[in-house]
Design a protein around this motif. Structure first.
Motif, PDB file in Angstrom:
ATOM      1  N   SER A 129       0.883  -1.234   0.070  1.00  0.00           N
ATOM      2  CA  SER A 129       0.032  -0.025  -0.085  1.00  0.00           C
ATOM      3  C   SER A 129       0.957   1.295   0.213  1.00  0.00           C
ATOM      4  CB  SER A 129      -0.969   0.033   1.326  1.00  0.00           C
ATOM      5  OG  SER A 129      -1.337   1.100   1.345  1.00  0.00           O
ATOM      6  N   ALA A 130       0.404   2.313  -0.767  1.00  0.00           N
ATOM      7  CA  ALA A 130       0.982   3.624  -0.271  1.00  0.00           C
ATOM      8  C   ALA A 130       1.098   4.102   0.821  1.00  0.00           C
ATOM      9  CB  ALA A 130       0.209   4.646  -1.486  1.00  0.00           C
ATOM     10  N   THR A 131       0.429   3.481   1.820  1.00  0.00           N
ATOM     11  CA  THR A 131       0.685   3.869   3.382  1.00  0.00           C
ATOM     12  C   THR A 131       2.269   3.617   3.933  1.00  0.00           C
ATOM     13  OG1 THR A 131      -0.213   3.479   5.398  1.00  0.00           O
ATOM     14  CG2 THR A 131       0.231   1.544   4.104  1.00  0.00           C
ATOM     15  N   TYR A 153      -1.411  -0.788  11.041  1.00  0.00           N
ATOM     16  CA  TYR A 153      -1.802  -1.338   9.527  1.00  0.00           C
ATOM     17  C   TYR A 153      -0.509  -0.959   8.697  1.00  0.00           C
ATOM     18  CZ  TYR A 153      -3.481  -0.995   4.826  1.00  0.00           C
ATOM     19  OH  TYR A 153      -3.273  -1.091   3.254  1.00  0.00           O
ATOM     20  N   ASN A 183      -5.326   4.514  -4.160  1.00  0.00           N
ATOM     21  CA  ASN A 183      -6.813   4.307  -3.773  1.00  0.00           C
ATOM     22  C   ASN A 183      -7.593   3.686  -4.474  1.00  0.00           C
ATOM     23  OD1 ASN A 183      -5.150   6.770  -2.307  1.00  0.00           O
ATOM     24  ND2 ASN A 183      -7.214   6.779  -1.021  1.00  0.00           N
ATOM     25  N   ASN A 202     -15.006   3.571   5.689  1.00  0.00           N
ATOM     26  CA  ASN A 202     -14.088   4.235   6.374  1.00  0.00           C
ATOM     27  C   ASN A 202     -13.666   5.162   5.082  1.00  0.00           C
ATOM     28  OD1 ASN A 202     -13.484   3.313   8.926  1.00  0.00           O
ATOM     29  ND2 ASN A 202     -12.767   1.611   8.029  1.00  0.00           N
ATOM     30  N   ASN A 203     -13.586   4.552   4.037  1.00  0.00           N
ATOM     31  CA  ASN A 203     -13.120   5.289   2.651  1.00  0.00           C
ATOM     32  C   ASN A 203     -14.155   6.035   1.979  1.00  0.00           C
ATOM     33  OD1 ASN A 203     -11.593   2.176   2.650  1.00  0.00           O
ATOM     34  ND2 ASN A 203     -10.368   3.886   2.715  1.00  0.00           N
ATOM     35  N   LEU A 204     -13.708   7.115   1.270  1.00  0.00           N
ATOM     36  CA  LEU A 204     -14.375   8.030   0.803  1.00  0.00           C
ATOM     37  C   LEU A 204     -15.378   7.621  -0.238  1.00  0.00           C
ATOM     38  CD1 LEU A 204     -14.911  11.052   0.213  1.00  0.00           C
ATOM     39  CD2 LEU A 204     -13.292  10.971  -1.449  1.00  0.00           C
ATOM     40  N   ASN A 220     -19.183  13.486   5.278  1.00  0.00           N
ATOM     41  CA  ASN A 220     -18.382  14.370   6.265  1.00  0.00           C
ATOM     42  C   ASN A 220     -17.118  14.470   5.334  1.00  0.00           C
ATOM     43  OD1 ASN A 220     -20.080  14.557   8.423  1.00  0.00           O
ATOM     44  ND2 ASN A 220     -19.399  12.444   9.106  1.00  0.00           N
ATOM     45  N   VAL A 221     -16.809  15.684   5.193  1.00  0.00           N
ATOM     46  CA  VAL A 221     -15.621  16.069   4.539  1.00  0.00           C
ATOM     47  C   VAL A 221     -14.408  16.343   5.664  1.00  0.00           C
ATOM     48  CG1 VAL A 221     -14.327  17.564   2.837  1.00  0.00           C
ATOM     49  CG2 VAL A 221     -16.750  16.718   2.121  1.00  0.00           C
ATOM     50  N   TYR A 222     -13.505  15.489   5.600  1.00  0.00           N
ATOM     51  CA  TYR A 222     -12.417  15.968   6.722  1.00  0.00           C
ATOM     52  C   TYR A 222     -11.340  16.795   6.353  1.00  0.00           C
ATOM     53  CZ  TYR A 222     -14.601  11.644   8.470  1.00  0.00           C
ATOM     54  OH  TYR A 222     -15.895  10.790   9.046  1.00  0.00           O
ATOM     55  N   ARG A 235      -5.903  12.409  -3.288  1.00  0.00           N
ATOM     56  CA  ARG A 235      -5.541  11.174  -3.574  1.00  0.00           C
ATOM     57  C   ARG A 235      -5.535  10.753  -4.873  1.00  0.00           C
ATOM     58  NH1 ARG A 235      -4.894  12.647   0.857  1.00  0.00           N
ATOM     59  NH2 ARG A 235      -5.348  11.374   2.699  1.00  0.00           N
ATOM     60  N   TYR A 237      -6.850   8.099  -7.131  1.00  0.00           N
ATOM     61  CA  TYR A 237      -7.836   7.085  -7.278  1.00  0.00           C
ATOM     62  C   TYR A 237      -7.763   6.073  -8.057  1.00  0.00           C
ATOM     63  CZ  TYR A 237      -9.861   9.770  -3.418  1.00  0.00           C
ATOM     64  OH  TYR A 237     -10.016  10.645  -2.228  1.00  0.00           O
ATOM     65  N   ARG A 299      -9.507  14.657   9.753  1.00  0.00           N
ATOM     66  CA  ARG A 299      -9.251  13.177  10.121  1.00  0.00           C
ATOM     67  C   ARG A 299      -7.704  12.998  10.813  1.00  0.00           C
ATOM     68  NH1 ARG A 299     -11.069   8.282   6.463  1.00  0.00           N
ATOM     69  NH2 ARG A 299      -9.372   8.772   5.495  1.00  0.00           N
ATOM     70  N   ASP A 302      -4.332  11.756   8.626  1.00  0.00           N
ATOM     71  CA  ASP A 302      -4.555  12.186   7.028  1.00  0.00           C
ATOM     72  C   ASP A 302      -3.374  13.060   6.564  1.00  0.00           C
ATOM     73  OD1 ASP A 302      -6.544  10.408   6.560  1.00  0.00           O
ATOM     74  OD2 ASP A 302      -8.045  11.904   6.231  1.00  0.00           O
TER      75      ASP A 302
HETATM   76  N1  UFG Z   1     -12.311  11.354   3.378  1.00  0.00           N
HETATM   77  C1  UFG Z   1     -13.568  12.167   3.597  1.00  0.00           C
HETATM   78  N2  UFG Z   1     -14.680  11.701   4.294  1.00  0.00           N
HETATM   79  C2  UFG Z   1     -14.717  10.436   4.410  1.00  0.00           C
HETATM   80  C3  UFG Z   1     -13.772   9.515   4.068  1.00  0.00           C
HETATM   81  C4  UFG Z   1     -12.503  10.055   3.580  1.00  0.00           C
HETATM   82  O1  UFG Z   1     -13.523  13.280   3.586  1.00  0.00           O
HETATM   83  O2  UFG Z   1     -15.859   9.830   4.804  1.00  0.00           O
HETATM   84  C5  UFG Z   1     -11.234  11.983   2.745  1.00  0.00           C
HETATM   85  C6  UFG Z   1     -10.171  11.723   3.519  1.00  0.00           C
HETATM   86  O3  UFG Z   1      -9.922  12.828   4.571  1.00  0.00           O
HETATM   87  C7  UFG Z   1      -8.924  11.608   2.440  1.00  0.00           C
HETATM   88  C8  UFG Z   1      -9.780  10.940   1.092  1.00  0.00           C
HETATM   89  O4  UFG Z   1     -11.063  11.384   1.485  1.00  0.00           O
HETATM   90  O5  UFG Z   1      -8.759  13.188   2.183  1.00  0.00           O
HETATM   91  C9  UFG Z   1      -9.473   9.717   1.000  1.00  0.00           C
HETATM   92  O6  UFG Z   1      -9.670   8.884   2.317  1.00  0.00           O
HETATM   93  P1  UFG Z   1      -9.685   7.358   2.243  1.00  0.00           P
HETATM   94  O7  UFG Z   1      -9.887   7.048   3.600  1.00  0.00           O
HETATM   95  O8  UFG Z   1     -11.054   6.859   1.221  1.00  0.00           O
HETATM   96  O9  UFG Z   1      -8.727   6.788   1.480  1.00  0.00           O
HETATM   97  P2  UFG Z   1      -7.059   7.269   2.376  1.00  0.00           P
HETATM   98  O10 UFG Z   1      -6.008   7.916   1.507  1.00  0.00           O
HETATM   99  O11 UFG Z   1      -7.045   7.993   3.840  1.00  0.00           O
HETATM  100  O12 UFG Z   1      -6.504   5.597   2.716  1.00  0.00           O
HETATM  101  C10 UFG Z   1      -6.011   4.845   1.946  1.00  0.00           C
HETATM  102  C11 UFG Z   1      -6.190   3.543   2.359  1.00  0.00           C
HETATM  103  C12 UFG Z   1      -5.458   3.050   3.504  1.00  0.00           C
HETATM  104  C13 UFG Z   1      -4.009   3.322   3.068  1.00  0.00           C
HETATM  105  C14 UFG Z   1      -3.997   4.871   2.824  1.00  0.00           C
HETATM  106  C15 UFG Z   1      -2.686   5.411   2.640  1.00  0.00           C
HETATM  107  O13 UFG Z   1      -7.564   3.145   2.673  1.00  0.00           O
HETATM  108  O14 UFG Z   1      -5.570   1.780   3.385  1.00  0.00           O
HETATM  109  O15 UFG Z   1      -4.712   5.022   1.827  1.00  0.00           O
HETATM  110  O16 UFG Z   1      -2.147   4.551   1.671  1.00  0.00           O
HETATM  111  F1  UFG Z   1      -3.472   3.415   4.500  1.00  0.00           F
END
Ligand code: UFG
Length: 344
Positions: A129-131, A153, A183, A202-204, A220-222, A235, A237, A299, A302
Protein backbone atom coordinates in the motif's frame (compact mmCIF):
# COMPACT_ATOMS: atom_id res chain seq x y z
CA UNK A 1 5.96 -32.30 -8.74
CA UNK A 2 6.12 -29.70 -11.51
CA UNK A 3 3.81 -26.76 -11.23
CA UNK A 4 1.20 -25.74 -13.78
CA UNK A 5 2.24 -22.31 -15.10
CA UNK A 6 -1.43 -21.29 -15.37
CA UNK A 7 -2.33 -22.18 -11.79
CA UNK A 8 -2.38 -19.17 -9.45
CA UNK A 9 -3.56 -19.13 -5.84
CA UNK A 10 -5.38 -16.00 -4.68
CA UNK A 11 -5.43 -15.68 -0.90
CA UNK A 12 -8.31 -13.39 -0.04
CA UNK A 13 -9.59 -13.95 -3.58
CA UNK A 14 -13.22 -13.36 -2.55
CA UNK A 15 -12.47 -9.84 -1.34
CA UNK A 16 -12.81 -6.57 -3.21
CA UNK A 17 -9.52 -6.49 -5.09
CA UNK A 18 -9.10 -10.28 -5.12
CA UNK A 19 -12.43 -10.85 -6.86
CA UNK A 20 -11.70 -8.34 -9.63
CA UNK A 21 -8.24 -9.83 -10.10
CA UNK A 22 -9.78 -13.31 -10.30
CA UNK A 23 -11.84 -12.22 -13.32
CA UNK A 24 -8.88 -10.50 -14.99
CA UNK A 25 -6.70 -13.60 -14.54
CA UNK A 26 -9.36 -15.89 -16.04
CA UNK A 27 -9.70 -13.51 -19.00
CA UNK A 28 -5.90 -13.62 -19.42
CA UNK A 29 -5.98 -17.43 -19.64
CA UNK A 30 -4.96 -18.38 -16.08
CA UNK A 31 -6.67 -20.84 -13.73
CA UNK A 32 -6.91 -18.96 -10.44
CA UNK A 33 -8.01 -20.82 -7.30
CA UNK A 34 -9.24 -18.98 -4.22
CA UNK A 35 -8.41 -19.37 -0.54
CA UNK A 36 -10.60 -17.19 1.68
CA UNK A 37 -11.95 -17.41 5.23
CA UNK A 38 -14.71 -14.86 4.47
CA UNK A 39 -13.75 -12.82 7.52
CA UNK A 40 -14.05 -9.67 5.41
CA UNK A 41 -15.80 -10.91 2.27
CA UNK A 42 -19.11 -12.51 1.31
CA UNK A 43 -19.61 -16.03 -0.07
CA UNK A 44 -22.21 -14.61 -2.49
CA UNK A 45 -19.32 -13.22 -4.52
CA UNK A 46 -18.52 -16.73 -5.77
CA UNK A 47 -21.77 -17.13 -7.72
CA UNK A 48 -21.20 -13.66 -9.19
CA UNK A 49 -17.73 -14.71 -10.35
CA UNK A 50 -19.26 -17.75 -12.00
CA UNK A 51 -21.79 -15.56 -13.81
CA UNK A 52 -19.10 -13.20 -15.08
CA UNK A 53 -16.60 -15.86 -16.16
CA UNK A 54 -19.04 -18.62 -17.17
CA UNK A 55 -17.06 -21.29 -15.31
CA UNK A 56 -17.06 -22.88 -11.86
CA UNK A 57 -15.00 -21.23 -9.14
CA UNK A 58 -12.60 -23.30 -7.06
CA UNK A 59 -12.58 -21.85 -3.54
CA UNK A 60 -11.42 -23.31 -0.24
CA UNK A 61 -12.71 -21.73 2.97
CA UNK A 62 -9.76 -21.61 5.36
CA UNK A 63 -7.51 -19.23 7.28
CA UNK A 64 -4.29 -18.43 5.39
CA UNK A 65 -2.46 -19.18 8.66
CA UNK A 66 -3.27 -22.89 8.39
CA UNK A 67 0.19 -23.79 7.07
CA UNK A 68 -0.39 -27.50 6.43
CA UNK A 69 -3.68 -26.88 4.65
CA UNK A 70 -2.17 -24.19 2.42
CA UNK A 71 0.83 -26.37 1.57
CA UNK A 72 -1.51 -29.21 0.57
CA UNK A 73 -3.64 -26.83 -1.46
CA UNK A 74 -0.59 -25.49 -3.32
CA UNK A 75 0.42 -29.06 -4.17
CA UNK A 76 -3.09 -30.22 -5.05
CA UNK A 77 -3.47 -27.44 -7.61
CA UNK A 78 0.20 -27.48 -8.77
CA UNK A 79 0.26 -23.74 -8.06
CA UNK A 80 2.97 -21.75 -9.87
CA UNK A 81 2.42 -18.39 -8.15
CA UNK A 82 0.50 -16.89 -5.26
CA UNK A 83 -1.16 -13.47 -5.16
CA UNK A 84 -1.51 -12.61 -1.48
CA UNK A 85 -4.50 -10.32 -0.81
CA UNK A 86 -5.59 -11.83 2.50
CA UNK A 87 -5.02 -9.02 4.97
CA UNK A 88 -6.97 -6.59 7.08
CA UNK A 89 -6.94 -3.00 5.83
CA UNK A 90 -8.65 -0.59 8.18
CA UNK A 91 -6.32 2.01 9.66
CA UNK A 92 -8.67 2.87 12.55
CA UNK A 93 -9.34 -0.76 13.45
CA UNK A 94 -5.58 -1.44 13.47
CA UNK A 95 -5.08 1.31 16.05
CA UNK A 96 -7.85 -0.15 18.25
CA UNK A 97 -6.91 -3.83 17.75
CA UNK A 98 -3.21 -3.99 16.81
CA UNK A 99 -2.75 -7.66 17.64
CA UNK A 100 -5.52 -8.64 15.23
CA UNK A 101 -3.48 -6.90 12.52
CA UNK A 102 -0.08 -8.31 13.42
CA UNK A 103 -1.55 -11.78 13.74
CA UNK A 104 -3.35 -11.81 10.40
CA UNK A 105 -1.19 -9.57 8.23
CA UNK A 106 2.24 -10.55 9.56
CA UNK A 107 1.58 -13.97 11.13
CA UNK A 108 -0.59 -14.97 8.18
CA UNK A 109 2.17 -14.10 5.75
CA UNK A 110 4.85 -15.99 7.71
CA UNK A 111 2.62 -19.05 7.57
CA UNK A 112 1.90 -18.59 3.85
CA UNK A 113 5.60 -18.25 3.01
CA UNK A 114 6.43 -21.38 5.02
CA UNK A 115 3.72 -23.28 3.18
CA UNK A 116 5.01 -22.01 -0.18
CA UNK A 117 8.60 -22.92 0.66
CA UNK A 118 7.56 -26.43 1.68
CA UNK A 119 5.57 -26.80 -1.56
CA UNK A 120 8.45 -25.49 -3.69
CA UNK A 121 6.36 -22.56 -4.88
CA UNK A 122 8.43 -19.38 -4.49
CA UNK A 123 6.70 -16.86 -6.74
CA UNK A 124 4.60 -14.27 -4.96
CA UNK A 125 2.74 -11.07 -5.77
CA UNK A 126 2.11 -9.10 -2.59
CA UNK A 127 -0.60 -6.48 -1.92
CA UNK A 128 1.19 -3.57 -0.34
CA UNK A 129 0.00 0.00 0.00
CA UNK A 130 1.00 3.61 -0.49
CA UNK A 131 0.64 3.77 3.27
CA UNK A 132 4.31 2.65 3.42
CA UNK A 133 5.30 6.19 2.32
CA UNK A 134 3.85 7.68 5.53
CA UNK A 135 3.54 11.45 5.09
CA UNK A 136 5.47 11.94 1.82
CA UNK A 137 7.78 14.97 1.61
CA UNK A 138 6.55 15.71 -1.92
CA UNK A 139 4.39 14.37 -4.75
CA UNK A 140 4.39 12.50 -7.07
CA UNK A 141 5.84 9.60 -5.11
CA UNK A 142 8.47 7.33 -6.62
CA UNK A 143 9.34 3.89 -5.24
CA UNK A 144 12.67 5.09 -3.81
CA UNK A 145 10.97 7.53 -1.40
CA UNK A 146 11.73 6.79 2.27
CA UNK A 147 9.23 4.48 3.97
CA UNK A 148 7.66 4.94 7.38
CA UNK A 149 4.47 4.12 9.22
CA UNK A 150 1.99 6.00 11.36
CA UNK A 151 -0.32 3.16 12.46
CA UNK A 152 -0.20 -0.62 13.03
CA UNK A 153 -1.79 -1.36 9.65
CA UNK A 154 0.96 0.56 7.87
CA UNK A 155 3.56 -1.14 10.04
CA UNK A 156 2.30 -4.60 9.04
CA UNK A 157 2.71 -3.72 5.34
CA UNK A 158 6.26 -2.52 5.93
CA UNK A 159 7.17 -5.58 8.00
CA UNK A 160 5.86 -7.82 5.21
CA UNK A 161 7.88 -5.96 2.58
CA UNK A 162 11.01 -6.29 4.75
CA UNK A 163 10.32 -9.97 5.33
CA UNK A 164 10.14 -10.58 1.58
CA UNK A 165 13.44 -8.76 1.05
CA UNK A 166 15.09 -10.91 3.73
CA UNK A 167 13.70 -14.05 2.16
CA UNK A 168 15.15 -13.15 -1.22
CA UNK A 169 18.53 -12.52 0.35
CA UNK A 170 18.39 -15.92 2.01
CA UNK A 171 17.22 -17.74 -1.11
CA UNK A 172 17.39 -16.00 -4.50
CA UNK A 173 14.98 -18.57 -5.94
CA UNK A 174 12.18 -16.42 -4.46
CA UNK A 175 10.59 -14.11 -7.03
CA UNK A 176 8.53 -11.37 -5.51
CA UNK A 177 6.43 -8.58 -6.97
CA UNK A 178 5.43 -5.98 -4.39
CA UNK A 179 2.51 -3.80 -5.54
CA UNK A 180 1.95 -0.57 -3.66
CA UNK A 181 -1.69 0.36 -4.26
CA UNK A 182 -2.86 3.93 -4.10
CA UNK A 183 -6.66 4.37 -3.62
CA UNK A 184 -8.58 1.54 -5.33
CA UNK A 185 -12.19 2.42 -6.19
CA UNK A 186 -14.89 1.51 -8.72
CA UNK A 187 -16.28 -1.89 -9.64
CA UNK A 188 -16.54 -4.42 -12.44
CA UNK A 189 -18.54 -2.89 -15.34
CA UNK A 190 -21.15 -5.67 -15.03
CA UNK A 191 -22.21 -4.25 -11.66
CA UNK A 192 -22.07 -7.84 -10.29
CA UNK A 193 -19.03 -7.41 -8.03
CA UNK A 194 -17.78 -4.39 -6.14
CA UNK A 195 -16.69 -3.03 -2.79
CA UNK A 196 -18.98 -4.05 0.08
CA UNK A 197 -17.56 -2.66 3.33
CA UNK A 198 -19.13 -3.97 6.51
CA UNK A 199 -20.62 -1.26 8.72
CA UNK A 200 -19.92 2.42 8.15
CA UNK A 201 -17.42 2.83 5.28
CA UNK A 202 -14.05 4.33 6.28
CA UNK A 203 -13.11 5.16 2.72
CA UNK A 204 -14.38 8.03 0.66
CA UNK A 205 -15.82 6.41 -2.48
CA UNK A 206 -18.05 3.78 -0.79
CA UNK A 207 -19.29 6.47 1.61
CA UNK A 208 -20.14 8.81 -1.27
CA UNK A 209 -21.89 5.94 -3.08
CA UNK A 210 -24.00 5.15 0.01
CA UNK A 211 -25.00 8.82 0.32
CA UNK A 212 -25.98 8.93 -3.36
CA UNK A 213 -28.13 5.79 -3.03
CA UNK A 214 -29.83 7.16 0.09
CA UNK A 215 -28.36 4.81 2.70
CA UNK A 216 -26.67 7.73 4.51
CA UNK A 217 -27.81 11.35 4.71
CA UNK A 218 -24.59 13.28 4.18
CA UNK A 219 -20.85 12.96 3.60
CA UNK A 220 -18.41 14.30 6.19
CA UNK A 221 -15.53 16.01 4.41
CA UNK A 222 -12.55 15.78 6.73
CA UNK A 223 -10.87 19.17 6.43
CA UNK A 224 -10.92 21.95 3.83
CA UNK A 225 -7.82 23.78 5.03
CA UNK A 226 -5.12 21.60 3.49
CA UNK A 227 -2.51 23.12 1.16
CA UNK A 228 -4.33 21.78 -1.92
CA UNK A 229 -6.21 23.63 -4.69
CA UNK A 230 -9.63 23.45 -2.94
CA UNK A 231 -8.37 22.73 0.57
CA UNK A 232 -9.60 19.11 0.69
CA UNK A 233 -7.33 16.04 0.65
CA UNK A 234 -5.90 14.90 -2.67
CA UNK A 235 -5.50 11.19 -3.52
CA UNK A 236 -4.63 8.99 -6.46
CA UNK A 237 -7.86 7.07 -7.09
CA UNK A 238 -7.32 4.04 -9.30
CA UNK A 239 -10.03 1.94 -10.94
CA UNK A 240 -10.07 -1.57 -9.47
CA UNK A 241 -10.14 -2.91 -13.05
CA UNK A 242 -6.81 -1.20 -13.75
CA UNK A 243 -5.47 -2.54 -10.47
CA UNK A 244 -6.61 -6.05 -11.44
CA UNK A 245 -4.72 -5.72 -14.74
CA UNK A 246 -1.67 -4.67 -12.73
CA UNK A 247 -1.79 -8.04 -10.95
CA UNK A 248 -2.04 -9.88 -14.27
CA UNK A 249 0.99 -7.96 -15.57
CA UNK A 250 2.95 -8.63 -12.36
CA UNK A 251 2.12 -12.35 -12.38
CA UNK A 252 3.05 -12.62 -16.05
CA UNK A 253 6.37 -10.83 -15.50
CA UNK A 254 7.35 -13.16 -12.65
CA UNK A 255 6.17 -16.36 -14.31
CA UNK A 256 7.73 -15.58 -17.68
CA UNK A 257 11.06 -14.86 -16.04
CA UNK A 258 11.79 -18.34 -14.70
CA UNK A 259 13.22 -19.15 -11.28
CA UNK A 260 15.39 -16.47 -9.69
CA UNK A 261 14.20 -13.81 -12.15
CA UNK A 262 13.87 -10.19 -11.32
CA UNK A 263 11.80 -9.16 -8.35
CA UNK A 264 10.27 -5.69 -8.24
CA UNK A 265 8.43 -3.16 -6.10
CA UNK A 266 6.12 -0.83 -8.02
CA UNK A 267 3.46 1.79 -7.41
CA UNK A 268 0.03 1.07 -8.88
CA UNK A 269 -1.61 4.46 -9.31
CA UNK A 270 -2.70 6.77 -12.11
CA UNK A 271 -0.28 9.60 -11.37
CA UNK A 272 -3.23 12.02 -11.07
CA UNK A 273 -4.48 13.56 -7.85
CA UNK A 274 -8.16 14.31 -7.19
CA UNK A 275 -9.58 16.18 -4.22
CA UNK A 276 -12.51 15.05 -2.07
CA UNK A 277 -14.70 17.67 -3.75
CA UNK A 278 -13.58 16.48 -7.22
CA UNK A 279 -14.85 13.03 -6.25
CA UNK A 280 -18.15 14.42 -4.94
CA UNK A 281 -18.76 16.34 -8.18
CA UNK A 282 -17.75 13.42 -10.42
CA UNK A 283 -20.05 11.10 -8.48
CA UNK A 284 -22.99 13.49 -8.72
CA UNK A 285 -22.40 13.64 -12.46
CA UNK A 286 -22.17 9.86 -12.86
CA UNK A 287 -25.18 9.06 -10.68
CA UNK A 288 -27.44 12.02 -11.39
CA UNK A 289 -28.00 12.14 -7.62
CA UNK A 290 -27.03 14.87 -5.17
CA UNK A 291 -24.25 14.11 -2.66
CA UNK A 292 -24.80 16.53 0.23
CA UNK A 293 -21.74 17.11 2.38
CA UNK A 294 -20.58 19.03 5.42
CA UNK A 295 -17.08 20.19 6.26
CA UNK A 296 -15.69 18.58 9.42
CA UNK A 297 -12.34 18.86 11.20
CA UNK A 298 -9.38 17.00 9.71
CA UNK A 299 -9.24 13.26 10.33
CA UNK A 300 -6.29 12.26 12.48
CA UNK A 301 -3.41 10.76 10.52
CA UNK A 302 -4.53 12.06 7.09
CA UNK A 303 -2.02 13.67 4.76
CA UNK A 304 -2.75 16.57 2.40
CA UNK A 305 -1.69 14.95 -0.86
CA UNK A 306 -0.71 11.47 -1.96
CA UNK A 307 -0.29 10.44 -5.58
CA UNK A 308 1.98 8.12 -7.48
CA UNK A 309 4.61 8.41 -10.10
CA UNK A 310 3.54 5.25 -11.95
CA UNK A 311 6.38 5.29 -14.52
CA UNK A 312 8.26 2.30 -13.08
CA UNK A 313 5.27 -0.04 -13.43
CA UNK A 314 4.92 1.03 -17.05
CA UNK A 315 8.63 0.47 -17.71
CA UNK A 316 8.93 -2.89 -15.93
CA UNK A 317 5.50 -4.39 -16.54
CA UNK A 318 4.16 -2.48 -19.54
CA UNK A 319 1.19 -1.57 -17.35
CA UNK A 320 -0.57 1.73 -16.94
CA UNK A 321 -3.98 2.81 -15.70
CA UNK A 322 -6.47 3.76 -18.42
CA UNK A 323 -9.71 4.58 -16.54
CA UNK A 324 -10.73 8.13 -15.62
CA UNK A 325 -12.36 9.37 -12.42
CA UNK A 326 -15.64 9.53 -14.39
CA UNK A 327 -15.29 5.80 -15.24
CA UNK A 328 -14.56 4.97 -11.60
CA UNK A 329 -17.67 6.82 -10.44
CA UNK A 330 -19.90 5.38 -13.19
CA UNK A 331 -18.87 1.80 -12.30
CA UNK A 332 -19.06 2.39 -8.53
CA UNK A 333 -22.57 3.79 -9.06
CA UNK A 334 -23.69 0.83 -11.20
CA UNK A 335 -22.56 -1.57 -8.46
CA UNK A 336 -24.12 0.53 -5.67
CA UNK A 337 -27.44 1.15 -7.41
CA UNK A 338 -27.81 -2.52 -8.50
CA UNK A 339 -26.80 -3.76 -5.02
CA UNK A 340 -27.95 -1.10 -2.54
CA UNK A 341 -27.23 -3.41 0.42
CA UNK A 342 -24.07 -4.92 -1.08
CA UNK A 343 -24.00 -8.74 -1.31
CA UNK A 344 -26.69 -9.18 1.40
N1 UFG B 1 -12.48 11.41 3.37
C1 UFG B 1 -13.52 12.25 3.73
N2 UFG B 1 -14.65 11.70 4.25
C2 UFG B 1 -14.80 10.36 4.44
C3 UFG B 1 -13.74 9.50 4.08
C4 UFG B 1 -12.59 10.05 3.55
O1 UFG B 1 -13.43 13.48 3.58
O2 UFG B 1 -15.87 9.93 4.93
C5 UFG B 1 -11.28 11.98 2.75
C6 UFG B 1 -10.02 11.73 3.54
O3 UFG B 1 -9.82 12.74 4.51
C7 UFG B 1 -8.96 11.74 2.42
C8 UFG B 1 -9.71 11.17 1.22
O4 UFG B 1 -11.09 11.35 1.51
O5 UFG B 1 -8.59 13.06 2.11
C9 UFG B 1 -9.45 9.69 1.01
O6 UFG B 1 -9.72 8.97 2.18
P1 UFG B 1 -9.82 7.38 2.20
O7 UFG B 1 -10.14 6.96 3.60
O8 UFG B 1 -10.72 6.90 1.12
O9 UFG B 1 -8.37 6.91 1.77
P2 UFG B 1 -6.96 7.20 2.49
O10 UFG B 1 -6.12 7.84 1.46
O11 UFG B 1 -7.09 7.87 3.78
O12 UFG B 1 -6.54 5.72 2.85
C10 UFG B 1 -6.08 4.86 1.86
C11 UFG B 1 -6.32 3.41 2.25
C12 UFG B 1 -5.48 3.02 3.42
C13 UFG B 1 -4.07 3.44 3.24
C14 UFG B 1 -3.98 4.89 2.88
C15 UFG B 1 -2.59 5.36 2.62
O13 UFG B 1 -7.68 3.19 2.56
O14 UFG B 1 -5.52 1.62 3.53
O15 UFG B 1 -4.73 5.11 1.70
O16 UFG B 1 -2.07 4.68 1.55
F1 UFG B 1 -3.39 3.24 4.39
Amino acid sequence: MTSNPNSILLTGGAGYIGSHTYVALVEAGYNPVILDDFSNSHPAVLARLERITGRPVVCERRDVADTAFVQAMLQRHAVAAVVHFAGFKSVGESVAQPLKYYRNNVGGMVSLLQAMDAANCRTLVFSSSATVYGDPASVPITEDFPTSHTNPYGHTKLVCEDMLAALRTANPAWQVGVLRYFNPVGAHPSGLIGEDPSGIPNNLMPYVAQVAVGRRPCLNVYGNDYATPDGTGVRDYIHVQDLAQGHVAASQALLDDGEGGDSFTVNLGTGKGHSVLDVVRAFEQASGRPVPYQIMPRRQGDVAQCYADPALAQRLLGWRATHSLADMCADAWRWQSQNPEGYE
